[in-house]
Design an enzyme around this catalytic site. Structure first.
Site, PDB file in Angstrom:
ATOM      1  N   PHE A 173      -0.664 -56.411  18.394  1.00 39.76           N
ATOM      2  CA  PHE A 173      -1.151 -57.655  17.795  1.00 39.76           C
ATOM      3  C   PHE A 173      -0.572 -58.901  18.439  1.00 39.76           C
ATOM      4  CE2 PHE A 173      -2.283 -54.720  14.404  1.00 39.76           C
ATOM      5  CZ  PHE A 173      -3.577 -55.148  14.121  1.00 39.76           C
ATOM      6  N   GLY A 174       0.099 -58.741  19.577  1.00 36.97           N
ATOM      7  CA  GLY A 174       0.665 -59.919  20.213  1.00 36.97           C
ATOM      8  C   GLY A 174       1.667 -59.550  21.282  1.00 36.97           C
ATOM      9  N   LYS A 223       8.937 -61.613  18.601  1.00 37.89           N
ATOM     10  CA  LYS A 223       7.646 -60.944  18.478  1.00 37.89           C
ATOM     11  C   LYS A 223       6.660 -61.973  17.943  1.00 37.89           C
ATOM     12  CE  LYS A 223       6.150 -56.322  17.040  1.00 37.89           C
ATOM     13  NZ  LYS A 223       6.609 -55.042  16.467  1.00 37.89           N
ATOM     14  N   ASP A 237       6.795 -43.915  13.773  1.00 37.04           N
ATOM     15  CA  ASP A 237       6.276 -44.092  15.132  1.00 37.04           C
ATOM     16  C   ASP A 237       7.402 -43.979  16.159  1.00 37.04           C
ATOM     17  OD1 ASP A 237       4.281 -44.429  17.016  1.00 37.04           O
ATOM     18  OD2 ASP A 237       4.247 -46.610  16.864  1.00 37.04           O
ATOM     19  N   GLY A 263       7.104 -58.005  26.808  1.00 34.81           N
ATOM     20  CA  GLY A 263       6.388 -56.827  26.325  1.00 34.81           C
ATOM     21  C   GLY A 263       5.086 -57.232  25.667  1.00 34.81           C
TER      22      GLY A 263
HETATM   23  P1  ADP Z   1       4.160 -52.906  19.055  1.00 35.37           P
HETATM   24  O1  ADP Z   1       4.327 -52.751  17.592  1.00 35.37           O
HETATM   25  O2  ADP Z   1       2.978 -53.741  19.321  1.00 35.37           O
HETATM   26  O3  ADP Z   1       4.177 -51.594  19.804  1.00 35.37           O
HETATM   27  P2  ADP Z   1       6.902 -53.311  19.913  1.00 35.37           P
HETATM   28  O4  ADP Z   1       7.841 -53.870  18.904  1.00 35.37           O
HETATM   29  O5  ADP Z   1       7.008 -51.836  20.169  1.00 35.37           O
HETATM   30  O6  ADP Z   1       5.414 -53.760  19.561  1.00 35.37           O
HETATM   31  O7  ADP Z   1       7.122 -54.083  21.291  1.00 35.37           O
HETATM   32  C1  ADP Z   1       6.353 -53.788  22.435  1.00 35.37           C
HETATM   33  C2  ADP Z   1       7.255 -53.625  23.680  1.00 35.37           C
HETATM   34  O8  ADP Z   1       8.003 -54.818  23.899  1.00 35.37           O
HETATM   35  C3  ADP Z   1       8.314 -52.528  23.513  1.00 35.37           C
HETATM   36  O9  ADP Z   1       7.825 -51.261  23.897  1.00 35.37           O
HETATM   37  C4  ADP Z   1       9.459 -53.033  24.392  1.00 35.37           C
HETATM   38  O10 ADP Z   1       9.261 -52.647  25.744  1.00 35.37           O
HETATM   39  C5  ADP Z   1       9.348 -54.539  24.287  1.00 35.37           C
HETATM   40  N1  ADP Z   1      10.274 -55.049  23.250  1.00 35.37           N
HETATM   41  C6  ADP Z   1      10.023 -55.142  21.938  1.00 35.37           C
HETATM   42  N2  ADP Z   1      11.073 -55.631  21.246  1.00 35.37           N
HETATM   43  C7  ADP Z   1      12.044 -55.857  22.159  1.00 35.37           C
HETATM   44  C8  ADP Z   1      13.395 -56.362  22.075  1.00 35.37           C
HETATM   45  N3  ADP Z   1      13.939 -56.708  20.903  1.00 35.37           N
HETATM   46  N4  ADP Z   1      14.095 -56.476  23.229  1.00 35.37           N
HETATM   47  C9  ADP Z   1      13.531 -56.107  24.410  1.00 35.37           C
HETATM   48  N5  ADP Z   1      12.289 -55.626  24.554  1.00 35.37           N
HETATM   49  C10 ADP Z   1      11.535 -55.496  23.442  1.00 35.37           C
HETATM   50 MG    MG Z   2       5.692 -50.234  19.904  1.00 36.87          MG
END
Ligand code: ADP
Ligand code: MG
Length: 284
Positions: A19-20, A37, A146, A15
């Site tokens: 910010f990353g 993350k 959010d 994903g």
């Molecule tokens: P941001 O704050 O930048 O939106 P997210 O935490 O929402 O970041 O993560 C971005 C994307 O990555 C999510 O929409 C999801 O598709 C994927 N993702 C994030 N965390 C997980 C996880 N624990 N397991 C599987 N996919 C994840």
């Molecule tokens: Mg998100």
């Protein structure tokens, strides 16, 4: 303590965030698959940095809910301005993917799946919004701020996990925050009117999410500009759910999308509603 490189084997990127990236990793000690993350805080300003610390603190506090992404540990790599957050891996992607697949194939989510999703997100939010922890001790109310399809993940058993607490706040600090940072389509009437975000603004967003799961698009999606959207949200005419969905589900969604935040059900009321599924009257 062991370094991150010693402890984890890096895998594919799953994903991308603001910010990353999010990467799949394997814990070498036991083969446990996790999500990592990876945040570069180098270009963040003071406010974003504070928010980032808040996110990790909140994840730590919310340790033990089956419907909230579990947090494991973090690493900071100061020379490279990197923060790594290790959390539960959700192999089923997110609800945005579910909605997309439905749209592509033209099929609709079965109503009992929608109810199951509503229950699970409500259980997650209930923990965030309640003022006492499992032991009855007082704790700060957490606003997610959010809630949207991209931030609700699915595990291998199709269980939902509320994730991305990147914009969340503990209530004590939230009182002064009036600027809305989330998704415009899910913005509640009180936020449009410049009032502070509260637990019922999360409920509004949940109503929008359930609506979108059924309709394939958010309510008010016909708006083409922010001002147009603001007019529609303020007008308070909530569109009906598409035909196959029952009146009861429609009534619950409309209750969550009431103009006056006080008139929206809280998480306890939504749970009670789901368990009986017939008592719309308690909300009227
Ligand atoms: P941001 O704050 O930048 O939106 P997210 O935490 O929402 O970041 O993560 C971005 C994307 O990555 C999510 O929409 C999801 O598709 C994927 N993702 C994030 N965390 C997980 C996880 N624990 N397991 C599987 N996919 C994840
Ligand atoms: Mg998100």
């Amino acid at each position: 303590a062991r370094s991150m490189e010693e402890s984890y084997e890096a895998g594919d990127v799953i994903g991308t965030g603001s910010f990353g990236i999010i990467r799949k990793v394997v814990r070498k000690a036991d083969g446990q698959v996790m999500a990592r993350k990876e945040l570069n805080y180098g270009r963040m300003d003071e406010r974003d940095l504070k928010q980032l610390t808040e996110e990790v603190n909140i994840l730590e506090q919310l340790g033990s809910n089956d419907n909230i992404v579990r947090y494991y540990e973090r690493f900071v790599d100061k020379p490279n301005n990197m923060l790594y957050i290790l959390m539960e891996y959700c192999s089923g992607g997110d609800l945005a993917g579910v909605i997309q697949r439905c749209r592509k194939t033209g099929c609709m989510l079965p109503e009992d799946v929608v109810w199951a999703y509503l229950t699970q997100i409500t259980l997650a939010l209930h923990d965030c919004h309640s003022e006492t922890d499992a032991k009855g001790a007082r704790k700060p109310v957490i606003l997610h701020r959010d809630i949207k399809p991209e931030n609700v993940f699915l595990d291998e058993n199709n269980n939902l996990k509320l994730g991305d607490f990147g914009l969340s706040k503990a209530m004590e600090q939230a009182a002064m925050t009036q600027t809305y940072v989330g998704t415009p389509y899910y913005m509640s009437p009180e936020l449009i009117n410049g009032q502070p975000y509260d637990v019922k603004s999360d409920i509004w967003a949940l109503g929008c999410l359930i609506y979108e799961l059924c309709a394939g698009h958010p309510p008010f999606h016909e708006a083409r500009t922010q001002p147009e959207l603001a007019v529609l949200i303020r007008e308070g005419k909530i569109p009906d759910l598409p035909k196959p969905y029952g009146n009861h589900l429609g009534a619950v969604v409309k209750a969550m999308l009431r103009q006056n935040p006080k008139h929206r059900p809280n998480t306890a009321q939504i749970q009670a509603l789901d368990s009986v599924r017939l008592q719309v009257r308690v909300l009227e």
